[in-house]
Every structure is written in structure tokens, then in C-alpha cells.
Design an enzyme around this catalytic site. Structure first.
Site: not given
Ligand code: GCO
Ligand code: MG
Length: 399
Positions: A152, A205
Site C-alpha cells: 500500500y 488504503h
């Protein structure tokens, strides 16, 4: 039938898991999970404390006991209490299934499909490596794959600072422009190699600002993602409309939500397409079922969060529920059958089955899972924290 004991099992076979066992005076017991990444001991204390209210109660009164545990504290809601409640609620559904001699999905309406479509997570240091990862998942039978460069935040993760003391987490230095620059070309490349039919998705995210997220959703529109995940931090509720208006990329959020009130407005205004809540963090099967029913009239489908920290019993609860509901979309899949999870399997036995891209809950009565407490005791809890992130100037950022 009466509840006689609530046992809390905090164990670290491979990674930390928080399990619960609810015993009854009839010899039947139920199991549940309350793993909350980095906060397990806090949830354990909440289960221990609230669990006392269940002693002497009829475990089959699932809704009434949910209301009791939800309302007892006055300080209701939030990730800690809702995860504690989830672990207990799952165990009650497990008991109900065992008493009825039926798997939990039968109690929820029975099978609405033959299997649970899953997605895997392909990661790589470059777009070529991500492509290799996606192809490897497809060869194993996955129909849908999430594509990320270097986890992420991607190449925006430009540095790393060592932990302040041993045992504490280190800090990643995160620079959004690099991530924003690399992501549209990643999907341009993947589409060129894989064609338009391959099912791909991507997880922001919650790391971008609203305008950055809106820009990225617009850039990714030509690549027709299955969905763009966790588009915004949960605090930025007011900005969903802006992202929605910016593009027709399919949107998913909800892995940090803890109950129906987080979802209501997103549903009513049709600001998302998939909702990522799952029983383990929203107060169990009782609450997750209500949320997914609320989503149904808006054409919003389920996409239960299923990372490693959702755990194998949390995963089973998600599968039972999503096998039964009409508005199922997809399940994020974490493979607890892989060799590294051998110690976990000593504790919980066989995780839910997966073949050809589809998962199945067990057919045994209840959730079909159990916990070997002696095995769990061989793997004591190990202190763990979530990662820390700062921007290049030192400002704290969310993970
Ligand atoms: C996912 C998630 C996770 C979370 C993790 C936090 O989509 O799988 O975003 O990887 O980071 O569950 O504990
Ligand atoms: Mg996610």
C-alpha cells in the site's frame, strides 16, 4: 440451556489471534474470533468484562444478547467494543448451529450460490513483477486479482526509519506524488498485457486526500477496475460525493467501519458500489447481516475484508453470511492453507476450503470451526503494533 463460561484465548501461532469459547451447561460450546490487528489485548479485556453478562443466559437468544452486550456499556460502539461483541456473537451463532445440527449459512437462509468468489493480492517491486504476480494468481485459479506496486502506497514509500526501541514498529516515509504517478501507468500496462476482460482491482488504503483520490479514480476509469478499494480515510465522509462525481470507477470501502451507522448515508446516496464490512469488526454475524440487508435495495454488494488479521474463524463467519445473502459481491481471500500457517492449523484445524477461485465454509454444524486450547497455549501472544507512517517533512500520515 445456559451459558456457563466465556473463555478468552490470545495466541500467536504465525501471528496474533484472539479467539473466544463460550461454554454451556449442555456440553455444547461455540467459538468466535475477535482479532483486531495491534489491539488484541484490549479487545480481550473487553470480552472478559462484557462476557460476564452472558453467564446464566440462554445462548439461543442471539438478538437479545447482542442488544444486551451492545447497550450495557453506555459507551457503545467503536472498534474495540464491536470486535469484542463480534467474537461473542459468532460463538452464539456457532452454538445455535450445533443445536440445530445445521451449518450457520442454513440458519441465515441457505445457499444462494455454489461458492464464494474471491480475490487474491498480487504485489511486486515493478509493473513487470506485478504482472507476473497477477498471472501466477490466475494460474492458481483466481478470477479476480488486486494489483499493487510495493504494498500500500507503492513507490510513494520512499524511506524507512528504524524503531525507537526494539519491539516497536518502524516508520515508513510516504510521498503521495510518486504513488499517484505510478498507479495509472501500472493499470495501462496490465490492461495492455491482460486485455479488458481480466478482473483487476486496487487498494488506495485510505492514504490519499479527497482531491487526490478523485483524480486517481478518474485516471483509472478507462481500465474498468472491479473496484477501487478504500478510496478515502473514514474521517472524510463529506468527500465521498466528490470522488463519486469525478468518475465512474466502481468504489468500495468499509474495512474500518464498526456498525450500520457508518454505512447509512453511503448507501442512501449510492456513493459506493461494494461494502467491505465483515462480521468480526462490526459486532458479528447479527450486525453484518443487517448491514448487508440495508445495502441490498441500493444495489450495493458485499466485499468482505479478508486480510490475514481477519483470521480463520472471522473468515468462516464472513463465508457463511455471504453464501446466504442475495447481494454478495466478492470476498478478499487470505490463504490459511499455505505452509507458513501450519502452527495456526494446530490450533484451529482446517481453515475454510478454497478451489478454482471460490471459497466454501465447512458443512459441519455451526461455523464448522473449533479451537484446541492446549495447542494455543504453546504459542503465547507476542506484542505487535500497526505500522507508522510519516510524510517527508515528518508529518504523521494514516496507514
Ligand atoms: C486489505 C487491508 C489490510 C489491512 C489490514 C490492517 O484490504 O487487506 O487493507 O491489508 O491493512 O487488515 O490490519
Ligand atoms: Mg484494504
Amino acid at each position: 440451556m445456559k451459558i456457563t463460561e466465556v473463555r478468552v484465548i490470545l495466541t500467536c501461532p504465525t501471528r496474533n489471534h484472539l479467539f473466544v469459547k463460550v461454554n454451556t451447561d449442555q456440553g455444547v460450546h461455540g467459538v468466535g474470533e475477535g482479532t483486531l490487528n495491534g489491539s488484541e489485548p484490549i479487545v480481550a479485556a473487553a470480552i472478559q468484562h462484557a462476557g460476564e453478562l452472558l453467564i446464566g443466559k440462554d445462548p439461543l437468544r442471539t438478538e437479545d444478547l447482542w442488544q444486551l452486550i451492545y447497550n450495557w456499556s453506555f459507551w457503545r460502539g467503536g472498534a474495540i467494543y464491536m470486535t469484542a461483541l463480534a467474537a461473542l456473537d459468532m460463538a452464539l451463532w456457532d452454538i445455535k448451529g450445533k443445536v440445530a445440527n445445521l451449518p450457520v449459512y442454513q440458519l441465515l437462509g441457505g445457499r444462494s450460490r455454489e461458492g464464494i468468489l474471491t480475490y487474491g493480492h498480487a504485489d511486486g517491486g515493478s509493473k513487470e513483477e506485478v504482472l507476473e504476480g497477477v498471472l501466477a494468481f490466475q494460474e492458481r485459479g483466481y478470477k479476480v486479482v488486486r494489483a499493487q506496486i510495493r504494498g500500500y502506497g507503492g513507490h510513494g514509500n520512499i524511506g524507512h526509519e528504524a524503531p525507537l526501541r526494539p519491539g516497536l514498529p518502524g516508520t515508513t516515509i510516504w510521498h503521495p506524488p510518486k504513488y499517484l504517478a505510478e498507479t495509472p501507468p501500472l493499470f495501462e500496462f496490465l490492461r495492455a498485457k491482460l486485455g479488458m476482460e481480466a478482473e483487476l482491482l486496487h487498494d488506495i488504503h485510505g492514504m490519499l486526500t479527497p482531491i487526490e483520490a478523485a483524480w486517481l479514480a478518474k485516471q483509472l476509469e478507462p481500465y474498468r477496475l472491479f473496484f477501487l478499494e478504500d478510496i478515502l480515510p473514514i474521517e472524510h465522509f463529506e468527500s465521498f460525493r466528490m470522488v463519486r462525481d469525478a468518475s465512474k470507477t466502481s468504489l468500495a470501502i468499509g474495512e474500518l467501519f464498526t456498525g450500520r451507522w457508518d454505512c447509512l448515508r453511503l448507501f442512501q446516496e449510492q456513493l459506493i458500489d461494494f461494502i467491505r464490512i465483515k462480521p468480526i469488526h462490526v459486532g458479528g454475524i447479527t450486525e453484518a447481516r443487517k448491514i448487508l440487508t440495508m445495502a441490498e435495495p441500493y444495489g450495493i454488494r458485499s466485499a468482505c475484508h479478508g486480510a490475514a488479521d481477519v483470521g480463520p474463524i472471522g473468515q468462516a463467519a464472513s463465508l457463511h453470511l455471504q453464501l446466504a445473502i442475495p447481494n454478495f459481491g466478492i470476498q478478499e481471500w487470505h490463504d490459511f492453507h499455505s505452509p507458513e500457517y501450519a502452527p495456526l492449523r494446530e490450533v484451529i484445524g482446517q481453515p475454510c476450503a478454497w478451489a478454482g477461485g471460490y471459497a466454501q465454509p465447512h458443512e459441519a454444524p455451526g461455523l464448522g470451526m473449533d479451537i484446541d486450547e492446549k495447542a494455543a497455549a504453546r504459542y503465547p501472544y507476542q506484542k505487535a503494533w500497526m505500522p507508522l507512517i510519516r510524510r517527508p517533512d515528518g508529518t504523521v500520515h494514516h496507514f
